[in-house]
Scaffold this active site. Structure first.
Site, PDB file in Angstrom:
ATOM      1  N   CYS A  65       0.003   6.869   9.787  1.00  9.10           N
ATOM      2  CA  CYS A  65      -0.982   7.696   9.082  1.00  9.10           C
ATOM      3  C   CYS A  65      -1.758   8.611  10.046  1.00  9.10           C
ATOM      4  CB  CYS A  65      -1.937   6.818   8.292  1.00  9.10           C
ATOM      5  SG  CYS A  65      -2.500   5.362   9.166  1.00  9.10           S
ATOM      6  N   HIS A  76      -9.623   7.419   7.941  1.00  8.60           N
ATOM      7  CA  HIS A  76      -9.815   7.634   9.369  1.00  8.60           C
ATOM      8  C   HIS A  76     -10.524   8.977   9.560  1.00  8.60           C
ATOM      9  CE1 HIS A  76      -6.666   4.657  10.048  1.00  8.60           C
ATOM     10  NE2 HIS A  76      -5.741   5.419   9.516  1.00  8.60           N
ATOM     11  N   THR A 107       0.827  -1.221   0.000  1.00  8.58           N
ATOM     12  CA  THR A 107       0.000   0.000   0.000  1.00  8.58           C
ATOM     13  C   THR A 107       0.856   1.265   0.000  1.00  8.58           C
ATOM     14  OG1 THR A 107      -1.724  -1.199   1.163  1.00  8.58           O
ATOM     15  CG2 THR A 107      -1.810   1.197   1.318  1.00  8.58           C
TER      16      THR A 107
HETATM   17  P1  NAD Z   1       1.574  -3.892   2.934  1.00  4.59           P
HETATM   18  O1  NAD Z   1       1.344  -5.191   3.585  1.00  4.59           O
HETATM   19  O2  NAD Z   1       0.541  -3.342   2.030  1.00  4.59           O
HETATM   20  O3  NAD Z   1       2.937  -3.950   2.111  1.00  4.59           O
HETATM   21  C1  NAD Z   1       4.123  -4.466   2.619  1.00  4.59           C
HETATM   22  C2  NAD Z   1       4.944  -5.022   1.479  1.00  4.59           C
HETATM   23  O4  NAD Z   1       6.209  -5.466   1.991  1.00  4.59           O
HETATM   24  C3  NAD Z   1       4.302  -6.214   0.803  1.00  4.59           C
HETATM   25  O5  NAD Z   1       4.359  -5.986  -0.588  1.00  4.59           O
HETATM   26  C4  NAD Z   1       5.199  -7.396   1.225  1.00  4.59           C
HETATM   27  O6  NAD Z   1       5.319  -8.338   0.202  1.00  4.59           O
HETATM   28  C5  NAD Z   1       6.539  -6.738   1.434  1.00  4.59           C
HETATM   29  N1  NAD Z   1       7.414  -7.491   2.352  1.00  4.59           N
HETATM   30  C6  NAD Z   1       7.224  -8.676   2.930  1.00  4.59           C
HETATM   31  N2  NAD Z   1       8.270  -9.014   3.706  1.00  4.59           N
HETATM   32  C7  NAD Z   1       9.152  -8.007   3.629  1.00  4.59           C
HETATM   33  C8  NAD Z   1      10.425  -7.769   4.202  1.00  4.59           C
HETATM   34  N3  NAD Z   1      11.000  -8.637   5.023  1.00  4.59           N
HETATM   35  N4  NAD Z   1      11.047  -6.604   3.913  1.00  4.59           N
HETATM   36  C9  NAD Z   1      10.498  -5.708   3.092  1.00  4.59           C
HETATM   37  N5  NAD Z   1       9.269  -5.876   2.522  1.00  4.59           N
HETATM   38  C10 NAD Z   1       8.602  -7.030   2.775  1.00  4.59           C
HETATM   39  O7  NAD Z   1       1.910  -2.874   4.115  1.00  4.59           O
HETATM   40  P2  NAD Z   1       1.633  -1.312   4.137  1.00  4.59           P
HETATM   41  O8  NAD Z   1       0.220  -1.082   4.502  1.00  4.59           O
HETATM   42  O9  NAD Z   1       2.178  -0.679   2.900  1.00  4.59           O
HETATM   43  O10 NAD Z   1       2.489  -0.887   5.418  1.00  4.59           O
HETATM   44  C11 NAD Z   1       3.878  -0.698   5.342  1.00  4.59           C
HETATM   45  C12 NAD Z   1       4.321   0.139   6.516  1.00  4.59           C
HETATM   46  O11 NAD Z   1       3.692   1.415   6.420  1.00  4.59           O
HETATM   47  C13 NAD Z   1       3.961  -0.408   7.896  1.00  4.59           C
HETATM   48  O12 NAD Z   1       4.956  -0.013   8.817  1.00  4.59           O
HETATM   49  C14 NAD Z   1       2.672   0.307   8.210  1.00  4.59           C
HETATM   50  O13 NAD Z   1       2.421   0.392   9.596  1.00  4.59           O
HETATM   51  C15 NAD Z   1       2.959   1.668   7.609  1.00  4.59           C
HETATM   52  N6  NAD Z   1       1.769   2.447   7.249  1.00  4.59           N
HETATM   53  C16 NAD Z   1       0.689   1.838   6.675  1.00  4.59           C
HETATM   54  C17 NAD Z   1      -0.420   2.598   6.367  1.00  4.59           C
HETATM   55  C18 NAD Z   1      -1.652   1.987   5.769  1.00  4.59           C
HETATM   56  O14 NAD Z   1      -2.726   2.505   5.982  1.00  4.59           O
HETATM   57  N7  NAD Z   1      -1.561   0.918   5.016  1.00  4.59           N
HETATM   58  C19 NAD Z   1      -0.403   3.977   6.596  1.00  4.59           C
HETATM   59  C20 NAD Z   1       0.738   4.569   7.126  1.00  4.59           C
HETATM   60  C21 NAD Z   1       1.824   3.788   7.460  1.00  4.59           C
END
Ligand code: NAD
Length: 338
Positions: free
Chosen positions: A139, A219, A11
């Protein structure tokens, strides 16, 4: 050009990758992918280099995705890493970056100790310049800090009480909930958002509580803020309107009185992936009385941290520009405020 590598293309990662591709100061070395899913194929078709764990190489090739290299090569070729891995994995990845001697930017799902500094542009950009490891706060905390730091700069915020109404899951997350409940986010007395925000804004007492609701779009936060001296509503709206990353929306004039309508508007404005990078503050919700300001804002969790990730890159890369210019460049490239 500064060579940027993106580890994690979910994401947050795919959005940050697109932002890096738009910025001529930076070159996207490539992304690390762990499974040869549809998004690997799309990235490959777009011409983005894909790096994979060596043991997964054949899986990718069998799906028609030819990797550019291994994770080790990704580390060697990148000058700065943006880690957008699932919560907690970034901490494990830190040792890889340290061993390769590469600076890195982490996301809010990691513990604060992953980095030298938890980062939010309007609050502590200057402090972040030249750091090797930064953590862009989550976020909800990004949305909270943007507005609190703007109000603090102008009116000297003494304390803030916050109710976070958190979306249950991102749209793609079909295994999360709740489906039919409004759930306390935590069984503790407060949620983590206020504590996290206070890492960045330590002189303001920020207390947050949170409930989780069955929606995926955005949110919503309610803030009750006490400032040092009495203010009036016009002063507050004038200050907020100076910042492109804070969007004042009048529901009476626009018809935009819900998160679903905001997302529909983002679609109509042809925002990529219906992203809303701005805090959306409902203008009618701003109540001011003496030293007290309260308001309701909506935060698009999937995209709100993208501008801050870009600013963090400027800071870690040591690009010699003042904060205002950095924000201006990021905002222009992402179409923020437009
Ligand atoms: P996500 O699950 O959508 O994406 C994570 C990606 O990382 C996946 O494509 C996965 O295949 C890959 N991955 C798997 N193992 C890995 C590894 N060992 N090293 C690197 N990448 C790996 O997650 P996301 O929602 O994009 O969240 C990522 C970070 O951003 C988290 O810390 C989350 O808390 C933060 N975040 C998320 C949001 C949200 O709403 N989704 C908002 C702000 C911050």
């Amino acid at each position: 050009m500064i060579k940027v590598g993106l580890n994690g293309y979910g994401t947050i990662g795919k959005r940050v990758a697109d932002a890096v591709l738009k910025n001529s100061r930076f070159q996207l070395v490539g992304i690390v992918k762990y499974t040869p899913d549809y998004s690997s194929k799309m990235a490959f078709k777009k011409g983005i280099n894909i790096y994979v764990p060596p043991e997964k190489w054949r899986d990718f090739e069998s799906q028609g995705v030819t990797p550019k290299g291994t994770i080790q090569e990704f580390l060697e070729e990148s000058s700065i890493i943006i880690d957008a891995s699932p919560s907690g994995k970034g901490f494990a990845n830190l040792s890889l970056y340290k061993a390769a001697g590469k600076p890195a930017i982490f996301q809010g799902g990691e513990k604060p100790e992953v980095a030298e500094l938890s980062f939010s542009t309007y609050c502590n950009y200057d402090e972040a310049v030249g750091r090797k490891y930064l953590r862009v706060v989550s976020c909800n905390t990004t949305g909270l800090l943007r507005i609190l730091c703007v109000l603090h700069k102008e009116f000297n915020v003494k304390r803030a009480r916050v109710l976070v109404i958190r979306r249950g899951a991102d749209p793609k997350e079909d295994a999360r909930g709740p489906i039919n409940s409004i759930k306390l986010e935590s069984v503790e007395d407060v949620s983590h958002h206020g504590k996290d925000a206070m890492l960045v804004l330590p002189n303001v007492k920020i207390i947050s509580q949170a409930v989780v609701v069955p929606t995926t779009l955005m949110h919503v936060q309610y803030l009750d803020v006490e400032v040092a001296t009495p203010v009036i509503k016009e002063q507050v709206t004038e200050v907020l309107s100076r910042y492109a990353r804070i969007l004042l929306v009048d529901p009476k004039k626009t018809g935009l009185d819900s998160t679903s309508k905001l997302i529909e508007a983002a679609r109509d404005f042809l925002r990529s992936r219906n992203d809303i990078y701005e805090n959306v503050v409902f203008e009618n919700s701003i109540l001011v009385s003496g030293n007290s300001i309260s308001l309701i804002q909506a935060i698009h969790q999937e995209s709100i941290v993208v501008p801050e990730n870009m600013d963090a890159l400027y800071a870690v890369a040591g690009v010699k520009l003042p904060l205002e210019k950095v924000v201006e460049e990021t905002d222009k490239l992402l179409g923020i405020g437009g």
